[in-house]
Structure formats: structure tokens, C-alpha cells
Design a protein around this motif. Structure first.
Motif, PDB file in Angstrom:
ATOM      1  N   SER A 170       4.390  18.896  24.844  1.00 34.71           N
ATOM      2  CA  SER A 170       3.943  17.528  24.577  1.00 34.71           C
ATOM      3  C   SER A 170       5.109  16.573  24.361  1.00 34.71           C
ATOM      4  N   CYS A 171       6.321  17.019  24.726  1.00 37.21           N
ATOM      5  CA  CYS A 171       7.520  16.184  24.603  1.00 37.21           C
ATOM      6  C   CYS A 171       8.225  16.130  25.959  1.00 37.21           C
ATOM      7  N   PRO A 172       7.663  15.430  26.933  1.00 36.40           N
ATOM      8  CA  PRO A 172       8.185  15.471  28.302  1.00 36.40           C
ATOM      9  C   PRO A 172       9.551  14.823  28.480  1.00 36.40           C
ATOM     10  N   ALA A 173      10.019  14.051  27.484  1.00 34.30           N
ATOM     11  CA  ALA A 173      11.328  13.397  27.599  1.00 34.30           C
ATOM     12  C   ALA A 173      12.439  14.173  26.894  1.00 34.30           C
ATOM     13  N   LEU A 174      12.110  15.287  26.237  1.00 38.91           N
ATOM     14  CA  LEU A 174      13.102  16.031  25.447  1.00 38.91           C
ATOM     15  C   LEU A 174      14.171  16.633  26.357  1.00 38.91           C
ATOM     16  N   LYS A 175      15.437  16.320  26.068  1.00 35.87           N
ATOM     17  CA  LYS A 175      16.553  16.825  26.864  1.00 35.87           C
ATOM     18  C   LYS A 175      17.492  17.726  26.067  1.00 35.87           C
ATOM     19  N   VAL A 176      17.617  17.467  24.767  1.00 36.19           N
ATOM     20  CA  VAL A 176      18.590  18.197  23.940  1.00 36.19           C
ATOM     21  C   VAL A 176      17.888  18.788  22.726  1.00 36.19           C
ATOM     22  N   LEU A 177      18.105  20.086  22.496  1.00 37.90           N
ATOM     23  CA  LEU A 177      17.581  20.764  21.301  1.00 37.90           C
ATOM     24  C   LEU A 177      18.721  21.567  20.678  1.00 37.90           C
ATOM     25  N   LYS A 178      19.047  21.240  19.424  1.00 36.93           N
ATOM     26  CA  LYS A 178      20.104  21.945  18.704  1.00 36.93           C
ATOM     27  C   LYS A 178      19.545  22.455  17.390  1.00 36.93           C
ATOM     28  N   MET A 179      19.708  23.763  17.140  1.00 36.90           N
ATOM     29  CA  MET A 179      19.255  24.375  15.898  1.00 36.90           C
ATOM     30  C   MET A 179      20.409  25.175  15.296  1.00 36.90           C
ATOM     31  N   GLU A 180      20.697  24.887  14.042  1.00 34.10           N
ATOM     32  CA  GLU A 180      21.812  25.547  13.360  1.00 34.10           C
ATOM     33  C   GLU A 180      21.348  26.078  12.014  1.00 34.10           C
ATOM     34  N   HIS A 181      21.641  27.352  11.752  1.00 37.20           N
ATOM     35  CA  HIS A 181      21.232  28.017  10.512  1.00 37.20           C
ATOM     36  C   HIS A 181      19.715  27.924  10.301  1.00 37.20           C
ATOM     37  N   CYS A 182      18.968  28.035  11.367  1.00 34.19           N
ATOM     38  CA  CYS A 182      17.509  27.947  11.281  1.00 34.19           C
ATOM     39  C   CYS A 182      16.868  29.328  11.372  1.00 34.19           C
ATOM     40  N   LYS A 183      15.700  29.472  10.746  1.00 31.75           N
ATOM     41  CA  LYS A 183      14.889  30.678  10.883  1.00 31.75           C
ATOM     42  C   LYS A 183      13.834  30.430  11.962  1.00 31.75           C
ATOM     43  N   LEU A 184      13.837  31.274  12.984  1.00 30.32           N
ATOM     44  CA  LEU A 184      12.919  31.098  14.112  1.00 30.32           C
ATOM     45  C   LEU A 184      11.939  32.257  14.124  1.00 30.32           C
ATOM     46  N   SER A 185      10.658  31.933  13.974  1.00 31.15           N
ATOM     47  CA  SER A 185       9.629  32.970  13.954  1.00 31.15           C
ATOM     48  C   SER A 185       8.683  32.866  15.135  1.00 31.15           C
ATOM     49  N   ALA A 186       9.011  32.043  16.099  1.00 26.69           N
ATOM     50  CA  ALA A 186       8.129  31.836  17.247  1.00 26.69           C
ATOM     51  C   ALA A 186       8.319  32.937  18.283  1.00 26.69           C
ATOM     52  N   LEU A 187       7.248  33.264  18.987  1.00 28.27           N
ATOM     53  CA  LEU A 187       7.328  34.216  20.091  1.00 28.27           C
ATOM     54  C   LEU A 187       7.782  33.540  21.372  1.00 28.27           C
ATOM     55  N   ARG A 188       7.812  32.201  21.390  1.00 27.07           N
ATOM     56  CA  ARG A 188       8.157  31.478  22.602  1.00 27.07           C
ATOM     57  C   ARG A 188       8.774  30.116  22.261  1.00 27.07           C
TER      58      ARG A 188
END
Length: 424
Positions: A170-188
């Protein structure tokens, strides 16, 4: 020489009758200037003159608790931010930055952040940063969904995310994603529009699939947990992957290909039940032009994909570390054979411990004969010292067609950080 009293009077008169050059600038330009300031400082400009009284209300950025700001406690920060957003004109936001650096009362520090995020999204924010540091726990945004046609860049620090949050359909304009020291629990982690993905020092509790077919640059650095599965990325140009000692994809029984057969080995057992039927890394990286793959020799995450015989048909520059040396130099030989247009090879060897390979059905046949890419112009070996291992590497390279004059050995190894490629 001391100034005469009348000189002081003249200066004051000049200042009183002088023009306000800054105040004469158009509102749009002044708002751009104010957008560079933390929001609290921007609001304080309202006392300068009537000209400035309401300019802060239409500033195209919101910076809550930016660098240099001091609040007595989380309550003071929340009070200011809530009043700011209540009184601000609902004009489009170019940038929103939310910092929450407080120990102790994490509930108070976090309770309004989700509300502020929703406000930013409602104002068509294009650049969104959420930077959190708390001694007790991480901010959890797993139940938040972003639905916006305008968001182009998202940066998260010390945030726990999962579920619908990492589905960016639902974010068709998203170009950059940066995650630092994050906990990721997603399967996808999925996005059709994403061009640049950076995950540094994250905690991956499960083997997430990364589905980002438009990705141009990828950086995965020093994470804890299981390596994500990379789906095909046909647009990928640069990739940097560094696996630290906290990666779980290792064999307790020193099997170099992730299949020791023991149910007690957490690494091999996880691969068997959650991913052994897929090519985890190499297929997703196969289209890249510049690749750095840095790992300890004990990790099997790169070698276990050799059975898929993935070709790196676009690869021009490659950097490998110690992991390509073990198991009869299988990693080094694999990439030499499967990179037909390779131009530059760098081996960055901090150390090397002589270990015998564990022979399995998936072991790579190092006796196969082939010639390396005719495009290969430079081979650089950075090492602590020249020893028997370096001589073996030289023999492999020359045997497979690399002229000795194209090989440059550099002792006195130094850590070059991201190696020879950088993400700009």
C-alpha cells in the motif's frame, strides 16, 4: 581606539532604520529554512516579529526531539509534540522525524508515537524517520499498517516490527527502507517499488522472505538470527552482505554445507524444515554487478546454495572473505566458475584456520577444469601474512587461467569496512 558615544547612537539608528532582508524573503523560502530546524526551535521564531508569528505552522517538516533538544522528561516532550500537531496547519509534510531517547518510563515515551505517525501519513509525508532508544524495551509497531501513496523513504532505529507493517504493497512510492537495531518478526518483507534496502544489526527471529523485484542496492550487515531468503531481484546492481558471529545458520558439527543429519543441531535442523527446498541467497543475488559476501568460515549459508548452480551473469566485481577458503576452497572456485564476465576479484582474509573439509553429497568438486572469465583484470588478496594458504590460492588461480601478473597480494591486512563498494 575607543568609540565615541555618538558612534554608538549612529549604529543604533542605522539598525533601527535598516531593512529586514531575511524577513523580506517569500514565505515559501522562509519555511524551507525553518524546516531545517528542530520543531521547537522553529516555533520559537514566532517571537521575532509579526512577520514570523505563524510561519512555523506551515513548515514542511516536523522534527520531534531532534539532536540538541533537551526536555525535562517524556511528559514534557509529549506535551509539546501534541500541541505542535494540534496547532500546525495540515499542509503536506516533506519530512517527519521522531526521536524518543528516554530510559525508565517507556510507556510514557512511546504512548503517542503511533498517533504522531498517523498524523504524518495523513499529511502525505514523503520522508519518515522513527529513531528510538530505551533502556527497558523497544517500540513495537507490528500492529501498524502504512497506507500512503506518498511515502518515499522510511528509516527505523531500535523498533520492533512485523506482521502487516513490513507489507508495503500500500506504499507504491516507497524507494528507500533502512532498519537499524530493529527486531523483525515478519515472515515476509515485500515491496514492488523499493529500490534500496538496508538492514543493519537487526534481530531476525525467523527466516523472512524478502520480495523486492525493483531493488537496486541491498545491504545486510551483522544481524542476529536467521538469514532472510532472497527472492529474485532482476534490477539489483550492488549488494553487501556481512554475516556476524550471531547468525544462526551454522552447524554445531562443523558441516560446511548445512546438512550434518543431527536433530540436535539447531542450524541444520532449521534449514531442513524451513528452507532446504529453496535457494536462499544466490538466486536473489545472481543479477547483481557488484557483490561483497563476508562471512565466518563456520557459517554454511553461502555454500549450501552451490547445488543450485546459479550463474552470476552480470557480476563485474566481487569481494569474498574467509568462508570461501574452507571445504577445499569451494566458495572461491564456485564463483570463479559461475561468473563469466568478472573483472575484479578481492579476497579479504583477516585470518585462516586450516580445517579439513567435511565431505558430503553436496560437496563441490574442486577438481573440475574450467577457465576463469577472460575479462578478469585484477585479483587482490588482502591478508595478515603470506603463508601456505595464500600459496594454495595462487595455485588455484593460475591453474584456472589467471595470469600471475594480474594477482596482487597485500599483507598487513586492514579492515576496510564496506570493502571496495559503498552505498551512496
Amino acid at each position: 581606539m575607543a568609540e565615541r558615544p555618538e558612534d554608538d547612537g549612529d549604529k543604533k539608528a542605522d539598525l533601527a532604520g535598516g531593512e529586514d532582508h531575511i524577513g523580506a524573503l517569500p514565505d515559501v523560502l522562509l519555511q524551507q529554512v525553518l524546516s531545517l530546524l528542530p520543531s521547537r526551535q522553529a516555533v520559537r521564531t514566532c517571537v521575532l516579529s509579526t512577520r514570523w508569528r505563524t510561519l512555523w505552522k506551515s513548515v514542511p517538516s516536523v522534527r520531534i526531539n531532534s539532536a540538541g533538544e533537551l526536555y525535562r522528561n517524556p511528559q514534557a516532550l509529549s506535551k509539546f509534540a501534541n500541541h505542535l500537531l494540534l496547532l500546525r496547519d495540515r499542509t503536506p509534510l516533506h519530512e517527519c522525524e521522531i526521536n524518543s531517547y528516554y530510559g525508565g518510563d517507556s510507556d510514557e515515551a512511546f504512548q503517542y508515537i503511533e498517533l504522531w505517525l498517523r498524523y504524518a501519513v495523513s499529511c502525505q509525508v514523503r520522508v519518515l524517520r522513527v529513531l528510538v532508544k530505551n533502556e527497558l524495551k523497544d517500540l513495537c509497531l507490528s500492529n501498524v499498517s502504512l497506507h500512503t501513496q506518498h511515502l518515499a523513504s522510511l528509516e527505523l532505529c531500535s523498533v520492533e516490527v512485523g506482521g502487516h507493517f513490513l507489507d508495503f504493497s500500500s506504499c507504491p512510492a516507497l524507494k528507500v527502507l533502512k532498519m537499524e537495531h530493529c527486531k523483525l518478526s515478519a515472515l515476509r518483507i515485500s515491496s514492488k517499488s523499493l529500490n534500496h534496502l538496508i538492514i543493519n544489526y537487526g534481530n531476525l527471529g525467523c527466516r523472512a522472505r524478502i520480495s523486492a523485484p525493483s531493488l537496486i542496492t541491498l545491504e545486510l550487515d551483522e544481524f542476529t538470527g536467521y538469514t532472510p531468503l532472497l527472492e529474485p531481484m532482476p534490477s539489483l546492481i550492488r549488494a553487501f552482505l556481512r554475516f556476524g558471529e550471531n547468525c544462526y545458520d551454522r552447524c554445531d558439527n562443523s558441516n560446511y554445507f548445512g546438512d550434518c543429519g543431527s536433530q540436535l543441531c539447531l542450524g541444520c535442523s532449521f534449514i531442513k524444515y524451513y528452507g532446504n527446498g529453496d535457494c536462499l541467497l544466490l538466486e536473489g543475488l545472481s543479477g547483481t554487478e557488484y557483490l561483497e559476501l563476508i562471512s565466518q568460515s563456520q557459517l554454511f549459508i553461502g555454500r549450501m546454495d552451490f547445488k543450485w548452480r546459479v550463474m552470476f551473469s552480470q557480476l563485474k566485481a566481487l569481494l569474498l572473505s574467509e568462508w570461501c577458503m574452507v571445504a577445499d576452497f569451494s566458495g572461491l572456485i564456485y564463483f570463479l566458475e559461475h561468473s563469466p564476465i568478472l573483472e575484479r576479484l578481492t579476497l579479504q582474509l583477516k585470518y585462516y584456520e586450516e580445517e579439513s573439509a567435511i565431505e558430503t553429497e553436496e560437496s563441490y568438486n574442486t577438481r573440475s577444469r574450467f577457465l576463469v572469465s577472460k575479462h578478469l583484470k585484477v585479483v587482490e588478496i588482502k591478508c595478515r601474512k603470506e603463508d601456505e594458504t595464500i600459496l594454495k590460492i595462487l595455485k588455484i588461480l593460475v591453474t584456472h587461467g589467471v595470469p600471475p601478473e594480474r594477482i596482487n597480494v597485500k599483507p598487513n591486512f586492514q579492515d576496510y569496512g564496506l570493502g571496495c563498494f559503498s552505498f551512496e
